[in-house]
Design an enzyme around this catalytic site. Structure first.
Site, PDB file in Angstrom:
ATOM      1  N   LYS A  81       0.807  -1.230   0.000  1.00  0.00           N
ATOM      2  CA  LYS A  81       0.000   0.000   0.000  1.00  0.00           C
ATOM      3  C   LYS A  81       0.841   1.282   0.000  1.00  0.00           C
ATOM      4  O   LYS A  81       0.429   2.284  -0.576  1.00  0.00           O
ATOM      5  CB  LYS A  81      -0.947   0.012   1.205  1.00  0.00           C
ATOM      6  CG  LYS A  81      -2.080  -0.993   1.093  1.00  0.00           C
ATOM      7  CD  LYS A  81      -3.030  -0.833   2.262  1.00  0.00           C
ATOM      8  CE  LYS A  81      -4.086  -1.922   2.271  1.00  0.00           C
ATOM      9  NZ  LYS A  81      -5.058  -1.725   3.355  1.00  0.00           N
ATOM     10  N   ASP A 118     -10.060   2.700   2.819  1.00  0.00           N
ATOM     11  CA  ASP A 118     -10.187   2.010   4.114  1.00  0.00           C
ATOM     12  C   ASP A 118     -10.968   2.854   5.132  1.00  0.00           C
ATOM     13  O   ASP A 118     -11.847   2.353   5.826  1.00  0.00           O
ATOM     14  CB  ASP A 118      -8.805   1.675   4.686  1.00  0.00           C
ATOM     15  CG  ASP A 118      -8.129   0.547   3.927  1.00  0.00           C
ATOM     16  OD1 ASP A 118      -8.841  -0.320   3.396  1.00  0.00           O
ATOM     17  OD2 ASP A 118      -6.891   0.540   3.859  1.00  0.00           O
TER      18      ASP A 118
END
Ligand code: ATR
Length: 298
Positions: A81, A118
């Site tokens: 990420k 997220d």
């Protein structure tokens, strides 16, 4: 030649099929292919979503290759990420604030766009449980990538955040990064003192690996006895769905939000960008993932 009558029709993948996937290492455990392919079938979309195991170090090569091969984009999971954050051409605000990217979109102008879903996935899941995320104060346990994304989304909704992390320096560093981004409502408490902060909080969020299958051993190091009756307890761990923390919270009569819904809600933006349809998050997809986790004995 005629197919035997009981043979399922082969799935057609052709030149027009929209392709996406999830890049991770390891990636075999990811439930994203199950979820996206369910939605593709549900909406009758000509698309496919595949797991893409990519070793650390090969991330950028893989991304450029997938872009050149005509993929619409990918999800990005552990451990890539932060690497995704570094290589994209355009970052949206959510990605800038969370310092990571979990959704790549290969735009028609050749640019790679990066999003972090997220934090918004977390908030959407809490709200799907009928709990408004607006104002108040949250005690957030952990200081990793998930904590940062969730803290940023909470702060955006006017929720003050108290951070507690086993390694205090990481919590301080995260607080500094969040404050730099014009968010003064961030406090840090020592890991061993987190229970003292609880009575001031409306929400408790676990973003650590405590309680996760295969995670650190031992009991959850927080006694919920000091919690007010309106505390909402959220765990982003979803294997198992019912963590020790959530069991304890339920035993104290507190409202609970488990982590499976966050997984589903964070997937929504990517699906919309790649396949052009905003998937409605209904009980079917949750039941599908739940059954899959149970089948694996989780
Ligand atoms: P992610 O990016 O997915 O959030 P991470 O960066 O590995 O993952 O963060 C994991 C979190 O779990 C960290 O906050 C970690 O605390 P440290 O910063 O002190 O490592 C926390 N964690 C892991 N094992 C723990 C344990 N046994 N007790 C308390 N916290 C733990």
């Amino acid at each position: 030649m005629k197919a035997a009558p009981d043979m399922p029709a082969p799935r057609r993948i052709g030149g027009a099929t929209a392709l996406a996937g999830v890049i991770g290492w390891p990636v075999a455990h990811s439930r994203s292919p199950l979820m996206h392919n369910f939605w593709l079938a549900q909406y009758g979309i000509d698309g496919a979503y595949v797991p893409l195991p990519v070793r650390p170090g090969a991330f950028e090569t893989a991304v450029r290759g997938l872009q050149a091969a005509g993929f619409r984009g990918t999800n990005v999971t552990i451990p890539h990420k932060e690497a995704a954050f570094r290589i994209v051409d355009r970052l949206d605000r959510s990605a800038r604030r969370s310092g990571s990217v979990n959704t790549l979109v290969f735009a028609s102008d050749g640019m790679i766009e990066g999003f972090s879903t997220d934090g918004e996935g977390f908030v959407a899941n809490v709200e799907a449980h009928g709990i408004a995320v607006k104002g108040g104060r949250a005690l957030l346990l952990g200081a990793g990538g998930a904590a940062r994304a969730i803290a940023a989304s909470l702060l955006d909704r006017g929720v003050a955040v108290i951070l507690a992390n086993r390694t205090a320096a990481r919590a301080e560093e995260l607080a500094r990064a969040l404050r730099e981004d014009a968010a003064p409502a961030v406090e840090v408490v020592a890991w061993d003192d987190m229970a003292t902060a609880l009575p001031r909080c409306d929400m408790l969020v676990n973003t650590t690996s405590l309680g996760m299958e295969g995670g650190p051993p031992g009991d959850f190091p927080l006694d919920l006895a000091t919690a007010g009756p309106a505390l909402v307890v959220c765990d982003i761990v979803y294997v198992p769905r019912q963590t020790a923390l959530l069991r304890d919270a339920a035993a104290h009569g507190l409202r609970c939000v488990d982590g499976l819904g966050m997984l589903i809600h964070q997937a929504r933006l990517g699906f919309r960008k790649w396949f052009g349809t905003d998937p409605v998050i209904g009980p079917e997809v949750e039941a599908l993932l739940d059954a899959d986790l149970r089948e694996q004995g989780r």
